[in-house]
Design an enzyme around this catalytic site. Sequence first.
Site, PDB file in Angstrom:
ATOM      1  N   TYR A  84       1.083   0.371  -8.410  1.00  0.00           N
ATOM      2  CA  TYR A  84      -0.015   0.904  -7.603  1.00  0.00           C
ATOM      3  C   TYR A  84      -0.853   1.873  -8.431  1.00  0.00           C
ATOM      4  CZ  TYR A  84      -2.590   3.169  -3.861  1.00  0.00           C
ATOM      5  OH  TYR A  84      -3.603   3.668  -3.082  1.00  0.00           O
ATOM      6  N   LYS A 131      -4.879   1.433  -9.559  1.00  0.00           N
ATOM      7  CA  LYS A 131      -5.933   2.361  -9.145  1.00  0.00           C
ATOM      8  C   LYS A 131      -6.553   3.080 -10.337  1.00  0.00           C
ATOM      9  CE  LYS A 131      -6.114   1.588  -4.750  1.00  0.00           C
ATOM     10  NZ  LYS A 131      -7.354   1.185  -4.074  1.00  0.00           N
ATOM     11  N   THR A 138      -3.429   5.984   7.507  1.00  0.00           N
ATOM     12  CA  THR A 138      -3.883   4.633   7.835  1.00  0.00           C
ATOM     13  C   THR A 138      -2.675   3.786   8.224  1.00  0.00           C
ATOM     14  OG1 THR A 138      -3.569   3.858   5.568  1.00  0.00           O
ATOM     15  CG2 THR A 138      -5.750   4.780   6.118  1.00  0.00           C
TER      16      THR A 138
END
Length: 184
Positions: free
Chosen positions: A92, A96, A127
């Site tokens: 991840y 990014k 989220t």
Amino acid sequence: EDGRVDVVVHAAGIDDPVAKGHIYEAAEKGEPVDVLSRLEDPTWRRIHAVNLDGTFHILREAVRTMRPIGGGAIVTIGSSAAFDTLVGYPHYASSKAAVHALSQSVAKEVIHFGIRVNTVAPGPVDTAMAARTPESVRKRMNDGSAFGYATAEQLSESICYLASDQASNVVGAVLLSNGGRFTV
């Protein structure tokens, strides 16, 4: 209606719930995190395909659309994890970090066509993706911030600023929106 695209915001991205499970498991057992040795190639590629390749495709199409009309603003969503990653998140974090570098490179190229590209690098945002994070991992991600997880509305304010005329001189920026977890 008028055939113009003046602003594009690319906010799609994914994380790895399996890696979060490994992080949780290690924390519960009081053991070191071991995600890398268990990380499968398809998972590595999927994270990079959505987060990095998806950003490339959106940037390319946005530039193709904006260039003939003489400009626009593009905002990509990176992550503070690119600077201060959580242990156990190499795929991840690297995806990014690559989004940041890609966006900055494109920003330098397309400013000559009147197109501004900038990135927002949020910390944890509340989220649906974050809701899958085990509570002990959420707690570790919250360490160092007086504000906790950001809301989508708070993040949208940073995005709207970078897309607005108020940011007309901001090009290739990576705006940290992480509740003070760290500074660069």
